[in-house]
Design a protein around this motif. Structure first.
Motif, short mmCIF file in Angstrom:
data_model
loop_
_atom_site.label_atom_id
_atom_site.label_comp_id
_atom_site.label_asym_id
_atom_site.label_seq_id
_atom_site.Cartn_x
_atom_site.Cartn_y
_atom_site.Cartn_z
N LEU A 18 -3.45 -52.49 -6.98
CA LEU A 18 -3.30 -51.06 -7.26
C LEU A 18 -3.62 -50.19 -6.05
CD1 LEU A 18 -2.67 -48.76 -9.19
CD2 LEU A 18 -5.00 -48.95 -10.10
N ASP A 19 -4.71 -50.52 -5.33
CA ASP A 19 -5.06 -49.69 -4.17
C ASP A 19 -3.96 -49.73 -3.11
OD1 ASP A 19 -5.60 -52.32 -3.45
OD2 ASP A 19 -7.63 -51.93 -2.72
N ASN A 20 -3.32 -50.90 -2.94
CA ASN A 20 -2.24 -51.00 -1.96
C ASN A 20 -1.00 -50.23 -2.40
OD1 ASN A 20 -1.14 -52.49 0.57
ND2 ASN A 20 0.40 -52.84 -1.01
N VAL A 21 -0.67 -50.29 -3.70
CA VAL A 21 0.49 -49.57 -4.22
C VAL A 21 0.29 -48.06 -4.06
CG1 VAL A 21 1.86 -49.05 -6.29
CG2 VAL A 21 1.15 -51.40 -5.82
N VAL A 22 -0.92 -47.58 -4.33
CA VAL A 22 -1.25 -46.16 -4.14
C VAL A 22 -1.03 -45.76 -2.68
CG1 VAL A 22 -3.15 -44.48 -4.13
CG2 VAL A 22 -2.82 -45.99 -6.09
N TYR A 23 -1.46 -46.64 -1.77
CA TYR A 23 -1.28 -46.40 -0.33
C TYR A 23 0.20 -46.41 0.04
CZ TYR A 23 -1.02 -47.77 4.62
OH TYR A 23 -0.69 -47.87 5.94
N ARG A 24 0.94 -47.38 -0.43
CA ARG A 24 2.37 -47.50 -0.11
C ARG A 24 3.18 -46.31 -0.67
NH1 ARG A 24 2.39 -50.90 4.05
NH2 ARG A 24 2.20 -53.11 3.55
N LEU A 25 2.72 -45.76 -1.79
CA LEU A 25 3.42 -44.61 -2.38
C LEU A 25 3.11 -43.31 -1.63
CD1 LEU A 25 2.99 -45.33 -6.20
CD2 LEU A 25 5.15 -45.30 -4.94
N GLY A 26 2.17 -43.37 -0.68
CA GLY A 26 1.84 -42.18 0.10
C GLY A 26 0.84 -41.26 -0.57
N ILE A 27 0.25 -41.70 -1.68
CA ILE A 27 -0.73 -40.88 -2.40
C ILE A 27 -2.02 -40.76 -1.59
CG2 ILE A 27 -2.09 -40.69 -4.54
CD1 ILE A 27 0.23 -42.18 -5.96
N ALA A 28 -2.29 -41.77 -0.77
CA ALA A 28 -3.49 -41.77 0.09
C ALA A 28 -3.08 -42.16 1.51
CB ALA A 28 -4.52 -42.75 -0.45
N PRO A 29 -3.78 -41.63 2.52
CA PRO A 29 -3.41 -41.91 3.92
C PRO A 29 -3.77 -43.32 4.40
CG PRO A 29 -5.37 -40.52 3.85
CD PRO A 29 -4.89 -40.65 2.43
N THR A 30 -4.76 -43.95 3.78
CA THR A 30 -5.19 -45.30 4.15
C THR A 30 -5.49 -46.10 2.89
OG1 THR A 30 -7.54 -44.73 4.23
CG2 THR A 30 -6.27 -44.42 6.28
N ARG A 31 -5.61 -47.42 3.04
CA ARG A 31 -5.97 -48.25 1.89
C ARG A 31 -7.39 -47.95 1.42
NH1 ARG A 31 -2.82 -51.90 4.83
NH2 ARG A 31 -0.99 -52.67 3.71
N ALA A 40 -8.89 -45.05 1.55
CA ALA A 40 -8.82 -43.80 0.78
C ALA A 40 -8.19 -44.05 -0.58
CB ALA A 40 -8.01 -42.76 1.56
N ALA A 41 -7.19 -44.94 -0.62
CA ALA A 41 -6.54 -45.28 -1.89
C ALA A 41 -7.53 -45.95 -2.83
CB ALA A 41 -5.35 -46.20 -1.63
N HIS A 91 -12.50 -43.48 -8.25
CA HIS A 91 -12.95 -42.19 -8.78
C HIS A 91 -12.05 -41.66 -9.90
CE1 HIS A 91 -15.47 -41.18 -4.93
NE2 HIS A 91 -15.85 -42.28 -5.55
N ARG A 92 -11.20 -42.55 -10.43
CA ARG A 92 -10.41 -42.25 -11.63
C ARG A 92 -9.37 -41.13 -11.43
NH1 ARG A 92 -12.73 -44.58 -16.07
NH2 ARG A 92 -11.73 -43.09 -17.48
N HIS A 93 -8.74 -41.14 -10.27
CA HIS A 93 -7.68 -40.16 -10.01
C HIS A 93 -6.29 -40.74 -10.23
CE1 HIS A 93 -10.55 -37.29 -8.46
NE2 HIS A 93 -10.94 -38.10 -7.51
N VAL A 94 -6.22 -42.04 -10.52
CA VAL A 94 -4.93 -42.75 -10.58
C VAL A 94 -4.68 -43.31 -11.98
CG1 VAL A 94 -3.63 -44.71 -9.66
CG2 VAL A 94 -5.00 -43.30 -8.12
N THR A 95 -3.42 -43.24 -12.40
CA THR A 95 -3.04 -43.78 -13.71
C THR A 95 -1.99 -44.88 -13.54
OG1 THR A 95 -1.24 -42.18 -14.04
CG2 THR A 95 -3.44 -41.56 -14.83
N VAL A 96 -1.96 -45.79 -14.50
CA VAL A 96 -0.92 -46.80 -14.58
C VAL A 96 -0.31 -46.69 -15.97
CG1 VAL A 96 -0.36 -49.26 -14.52
CG2 VAL A 96 -2.09 -48.34 -12.96
N ASP A 97 0.97 -46.38 -16.02
CA ASP A 97 1.66 -46.15 -17.31
C ASP A 97 0.94 -45.10 -18.15
OD1 ASP A 97 3.65 -47.94 -16.65
OD2 ASP A 97 2.76 -49.62 -17.75
N GLY A 98 0.40 -44.07 -17.48
CA GLY A 98 -0.24 -42.96 -18.17
C GLY A 98 -1.71 -43.14 -18.49
#
Length: 201
Positions: A94-107, A109-110, A116-123
């Motif tokens: 999940l942390d890598n996917v968040v990084y690859r999607l550009g949501i975070a600048p580094t892994r 940070a992702a 810190h519960r800022h990310v959702t998977v299927d809602g």
């Protein structure tokens, strides 16, 4: 969960690659760290080369030894080429996917955004960085977190078309894992066959 928090430039210089992203110091000092880093020219053994490749992969994806070995064992039980499957498992974290999607600048940070519960998977909020995202699942930013400056800055000008296995939807600030990436689509400079040889001894 423990993880490496030391100087990243030192690790990047050890491998001679900017594995944590752009690094000004590395461009000036592209030789190993330490007092004799610029003069020491020892021949590395076959085992040393294999170990170095494994360490590079671990540092790149921010995975500790036990996690990495578990992923390797899972890859070795799977159909397909073990080394490629290993990289696919690392890419689907999940942390890598968040990084690859550009949501975070580094892994790193992702990983923090996920923890810190800022990310959702299927809602649904998922706060486990090692969570394995499956094909078809949608990874997005939690509604309350969409105004975070760090996320807005990371997404600003990010090229979402460079990873063909991911699909980004800007209005909803979410992306879908379309399928597992092919080896040619994974940009990391990792010789996975050396890792397979190391664990196969």
């Amino acid at each position: 969960m423990a993880r490496y928090t030391g100087p990243k430039t030192r690790i990047a210089r050890k491998f001679g690659e900017a594995i944590f992203g752009a690094d000004k110091v590395l461009s000036k000092k592209n030789y190993p760290p330490g007092q004799h880093g610029n003069s020491r020219k020892r021949k590395t053994s076959e085992y040393g080369i294999q170990l170095r490749e494994k360490q590079k992969a671990k540092y790149t994806y921010g995975v500790l030894e036990k996690q990495f070995r578990n992923l390797f064992e899972k890859a070795s039980r799977s159909k397909g080429i073990t080394g490629v499957v290993l990289l696919q498992l690392l890419e689907s974290r999940l942390d890598n996917v968040v990084y690859r999607l550009g949501i975070a600048p580094t892994r790193a940070a992702a990983r923090q955004l996920v923890s810190h519960r800022h990310v959702t998977v299927d809602g649904n909020v998922v706060n486990i960085p090692s969570y394995s995202v499956k094909s078809g699942q949608i990874v997005g930013v939690r509604e309350k977190s969409k105004s975070l400056e760090v996320i807005a800055d990371a997404l600003s000008g990010f090229n979402h078309s460079k990873y063909p296995w991911l699909e980004w939807d800007q209005p909803s600030m979410s992306g879908k894992l379309l399928h597992q990436p092919e080896r040619a689509d994974i940009p990391e400079n990792i010789k996975e066959q050396l890792i397979v040889e190391l664990y196969s001894k």
